[in-house]
Write an enzyme that holds these catalytic residues in place. Structure first.
Site, short mmCIF file in Angstrom:
data_model
loop_
_atom_site.label_atom_id
_atom_site.label_comp_id
_atom_site.label_asym_id
_atom_site.label_seq_id
_atom_site.Cartn_x
_atom_site.Cartn_y
_atom_site.Cartn_z
NE ARG A 313 48.90 43.03 44.60
CZ ARG A 313 49.10 42.34 45.99
NH1 ARG A 313 48.85 43.24 47.21
NH2 ARG A 313 50.52 41.42 45.42
CG HIS A 317 51.11 46.68 48.01
ND1 HIS A 317 49.69 47.03 48.27
CD2 HIS A 317 51.55 47.57 48.73
CE1 HIS A 317 49.48 48.01 49.13
NE2 HIS A 317 50.57 48.48 49.51
CE1 TYR A 326 53.63 40.21 48.53
CE2 TYR A 326 51.72 38.33 48.24
CZ TYR A 326 52.48 40.02 47.82
OH TYR A 326 52.52 41.19 47.16
C1 LIG Z 1 45.91 53.25 58.04
C2 LIG Z 1 47.01 52.53 57.41
N1 LIG Z 1 47.51 51.29 57.58
C3 LIG Z 1 48.02 50.73 57.16
C4 LIG Z 1 48.42 51.07 55.62
C5 LIG Z 1 49.45 50.42 55.13
N2 LIG Z 1 48.93 49.95 54.26
C6 LIG Z 1 49.15 49.88 52.96
S1 LIG Z 1 48.56 49.69 51.36
C7 LIG Z 1 48.14 48.65 52.65
C8 LIG Z 1 47.38 47.01 51.74
C9 LIG Z 1 45.74 47.69 51.39
O1 LIG Z 1 45.28 46.50 51.40
P1 LIG Z 1 43.85 46.76 50.50
O2 LIG Z 1 43.17 47.36 51.01
O3 LIG Z 1 43.47 45.35 50.32
O4 LIG Z 1 43.83 47.79 49.17
P2 LIG Z 1 45.27 47.07 47.80
O5 LIG Z 1 46.45 47.64 47.82
O6 LIG Z 1 45.17 45.04 47.40
O7 LIG Z 1 44.30 47.76 46.21
C10 LIG Z 1 48.21 48.73 53.40
C11 LIG Z 1 48.09 47.64 55.35
C12 LIG Z 1 48.16 52.73 55.50
N3 LIG Z 1 48.93 53.11 54.60
N4 LIG Z 1 47.26 52.87 55.98
#
Ligand SMILES: Cc1ncc(C[n+]2csc(CCOP(=O)(O)OP(=O)(O)O)c2C)c(N)n1
Lengths: 422, 334
Positions: A313, A317, A326
């Site tokens: 990435r 985010h 971080y």
């Molecule tokens: C059930 C749930 N828990 C927490 C979140 C908050 N949240 C949104 S994105 C994220 C990180 C997701 O990381 P990843 O699955 O690796 O996808 P990326 O953003 O790296 O594409 C979090 C913790 C959420 N949207 N839904």
């Protein structure tokens, strides 16, 4: 056990993962092992999952870092198709850049880029049929773009404006496009995974030909929904492709918090008896080849495939995030698998189908295309200007028909706004 | 201190005083939480006491139950209250009932912190107020602070409490009080009396409401962000309203409610959550049961509508000054 014996035992200790580099650290990926393009065999689409375990731990690659292609997985795609793919990837990046900027200008509330991950959805979309059902997460805007979905429509959603078919209800980027076989995006992580399996099971039970594909991040593989999806997919041999985009970071948490220190994400497949492939996600040809293989497998009733797309990435985010807090700022440029657009471009130049001039012209064209779409969309309003949907639309679609209590609340809202002169 | 700093201070003090306290959740470690509530805690208390978790809310709460069984006192964070649903089974069937089903042999002294509520253009999955779901579950306590001073004192009390506590933090007022007018800048907490938060330890007992304003004409029951919306409306209305900030929904300060409604004879209930089966329904029933003979007007409920939170229309959804003002007028005229 008696106390004395316990006193002589070694104390336990808790392991908490740490990423390799933090802000300010110099980044060194020298020990990063990039397997040769010839290293990964390409099994028959009907091969049993246990015959291909090594593929869940290796890395399927087609393009080497000099732009040459090779190995068992090299797909035979015409230069024209490769150029089309490159252009779509560039279009996604141009779209992201513009939408990121309009968020910063206060025209919308939020945006999420997929910079560095363009190949994982564009090349996958090229390998799927147009009506295969996609259950995306929030970084797969490339699926819509590869299916030539209207950029204006996507932007209207981002602006929650008069042209937003979703009536201004969903956060920006949470698209829904049934006509493009693109499922409505949820803010709750991983919920789409078992849903895709359910779609695939339904398609199979009806004797249909459509398969399903779903996407989640490596962080989201920790959710129970992901594991439910794998169990159902395995049990019913559902014609589904389960994609895990391992972009190394889940907000501030590195992939180690999803289990990456112990095994790969493709290896999740092993425990479920599913075919698992780990793929260089910055190699558009490898993504294409793996997806095509998995789709063929599904279409021939050999069941599901779990594909880990190993990528990075490159940006934050979301617009709410500052990655310099971080991770080392050097990670992006030092990423050993490069940039997917640059790599495909280099390959096309190497085979004599492309050059710098054409590439620069293409970049200008996609930027113009996005700009024109942006102007068009902004004619229908931007979120920063206020409400664009009649506010009573809020009560529509909660149920098929408006029940008395919503009718009453809708009326109350109209009256209260009238009384307040708004 | 603003509310984030007050929460951070409460966590820090509790961790200093009691080595059994651990903080866990998505992004809470090195990064200090997406809202910065756990900033610096990992550096100070170490990464085995403050750590990031895999993204599985069910896992976070399930693991916390196991830690309680060992004797720790976990303070898990659920990043947004909207994501507490995957953890529901562990909270409802496990944490809430452990004491009951084991006749006190096992307990779950954990405090689940989670930002909740809307008004930040978070759409339907970053705006919900699910408190009623938890008040419906026997064995869980539900706490909702409305200002920095209370947030710190209540969080310390929640962490020291031996029952599982759901601690919902109204994210709309993390940085300052908010009067419910869209587009009006939030005044920082620094200008508010409740931002005078002592550096050290103090607690506010669970189950005690606060009287934000004394009055004789009508009792307004509210909590969280709505306390500020209510205070703003009352100040403009000229109505001599008594404003009660409930602070904890379970256990509820029924004495304060009863005494106030018996004095004023009128009651308006304000919350941001959807109306049907919301906590306002419970409050309304309680007031009716206990104060019926003192009531001079029907009880009014001012709430969010019975729809998901609509992103671009959230200011028409939000129970702001207009909706509350009109309800107050109705109740005073009847
Ligand atoms: C059930 C749930 N828990 C927490 C979140 C908050 N949240 C949104 S994105 C994220 C990180 C997701 O990381 P990843 O699955 O690796 O996808 P990326 O953003 O790296 O594409 C979090 C913790 C959420 N949207 N839904």
């Amino acid at each position: 056990m008696d106390e004395d014996a316990r006193r002589n035992m070694r104390p336990l200790s808790l392991h908490v993962p740490e990423p390799r580099f933090r802000p300010g650290d110099a980044v060194d990926f020298a020990d990063f092992d990039i397997p040769d393009v010839a290293a990964a065999p390409r099994p028959d689409i009907g091969a049993m999952p246990e015959e291909m375990r090594s593929l869940a731990y290796g890395l399927v690659r087609v393009l080497d870092l000099d732009g040459a292609s090779g190995g068992a997985w090299a797909p035979r795609l015409s230069p024209e198709r490769l150029v089309a793919m490159l252009r779509h990837m560039a279009l996604v990046r141009a779209f992201d850049d513009r939408m990121y900027r309009v968020q910063r200008q206060g025209k919308t509330s939020f945006y999420m880029k997929c910079t560095g991950e363009e190949a994982t959805s564009i090349a996958a979309a090229y390998a799927l049929d147009r009506d295969d059902m996609c259950f995306p997460s929030y970084r797969q805007q490339g699926l819509l773009i590869a299916r030539d979905w209207s950029l204006v429509d996507m932007m209207c959603q981002i602006y929650s404006n008069r042209g937003d078919r979703l009536k201004g209800r969903q956060m920006p980027i949470m698209y829904s496009a049934k006509e493009a076989s693109f499922f409505s995006i949820s803010g709750n992580l991983a919920t789409q995974m078992p849903q895709a399996v359910g779609f695939a099971m339904a398609s199979a039970s009806r004797g249909d030909t459509r398969i399903a594909a779903c996407w989640c991040g490596e962080g989201s593989t920790a959710e129970g929904d992901f594991h439910s999806a794998c169990t159902f997919a395995s049990v019913y041999r559902a014609p589904v492709i389960i994609n895990v985009i391992n972009n190394q970071w889940a907000i501030s948490s590195f992939s180690g918090f999803a289990g990456a220190e112990s095994t790969t994400f493709a290896a999740r497949a092993v425990g479920y008896g599913i075919a698992g492939l780990r793929v260089d996600g910055n190699d558009a040809l490898a993504v294409y080849a793996a997806t095509e293989w998995a789709a063929e497998r599904a279409r021939n009733n050999f069941g599901p495939t779990l594909i880990e797309h190993f990528t990075y990435r490159a940006e934050g985010h979301s617009t709410s995030d500052d990655p310099t807090k971080y991770r080392s700022a050097e990670e992006r440029s030092a990423w050993p698998l490069g940039d997917p657009i640059a790599r495909l471009k280099q390959h096309l130049i190497a085979i004599g189908a492309w050059d710098e001039e054409r590439h620069a012209a293409m970049d200008r064209e996609v930027a113009e295309e996005v700009k024109a779409a942006g102007k068009e969309a902004e004619k229908q309003g931007v979120l920063g200007d206020g409400l664009h949907q009649p506010f009573t639309t809020m009560f529509e679609d909660v149920f098929e028909e408006l029940p008395w209590h919503l009718e009453e609340q809708s009326r109350q809202m109209v009256e209260e706004r009238k009384a307040a002169g708004i | 201190m603003n509310m984030i700093q007050a929460i951070n201070s409460a966590l820090d003090i509790c961790m200093e005083r009691d080595k059994d306290i651990v903080v866990l959740g998505e992004d809470v470690g090195y990064f200090g939480g997406v809202f910065k509530a756990t900033e610096h805690l990992q550096k100070k208390h170490g990464k085995t006491r403050v750590f990031d978790t895999p993204i599985t809310e069910c896992g976070i709460i399930g693991v916390a139950v196991g830690m309680c069984t060992y004797g720790l006192r976990p303070v898990p964070e659920i990043q947004f209250a909207d994501y507490i649903y995957p953890a529901l089974d562990q909270l409802v069937s496990e944490a809430a009932r452990l004491r009951y089903r084991s006749a006190g042999e096992y307990t779950a002294p954990m405090t689940v912190r989670s930002p909740f509520g809307g008004g930040i253009f978070g759409g339907q999955t970053h705006s919900q107020s699910p408190e009623a779901i938890f008040t419906h579950v026997a064995g869980l306590k539900t706490v909702i602070p409305s200002n920095p001073y209370d947030a710190k004192g209540l969080l310390i009390a929640a962490i020291e409490d031996n029952d599982p506590v759901i601690f919902f933090e109204p994210k709309r007022i993390y940085n300052g009080p908010f009067d419910g007018h869209y587009g009006k800048p939030v005044t920082p907490w620094a200008k508010h009396p409740s931002s005078a938060v002592p550096e050290g330890y103090y607690r506010i007992p669970l189950g005690k409401a606060a009287t934000v304003r004394e009055g004789n004409d009508v009792t307004i029951l509210c909590y969280g962000t709505m306390v500020h919306v209510t205070a703003g409306v009352v100040a403009e209305s000229g109505i001599d309203a008594e404003i009660i900030d409930l602070r904890t929904l379970v256990p509820l300060d029924i004495e304060a409610i009863e005494a106030s409604v018996k004095k004023t004879g009128r009651c308006v209930i304000v919350h941001e959550a959807t109306r049907t089966s919301g906590f306002g329904a419970e409050l309304s029933a309680l007031v009716q049961e206990r104060c019926f003979h003192s009531l001079e007007a029907p009880i009014e409920r001012v709430t969010g509508w019975d729809t998901p939170y609509p992103h671009s229309l959230e200011w028409a959804y939000f129970p702001g000054p207009v909706r509350l003002g009109q309800a107050l007028k109705r109740v005073m005229e009847s």
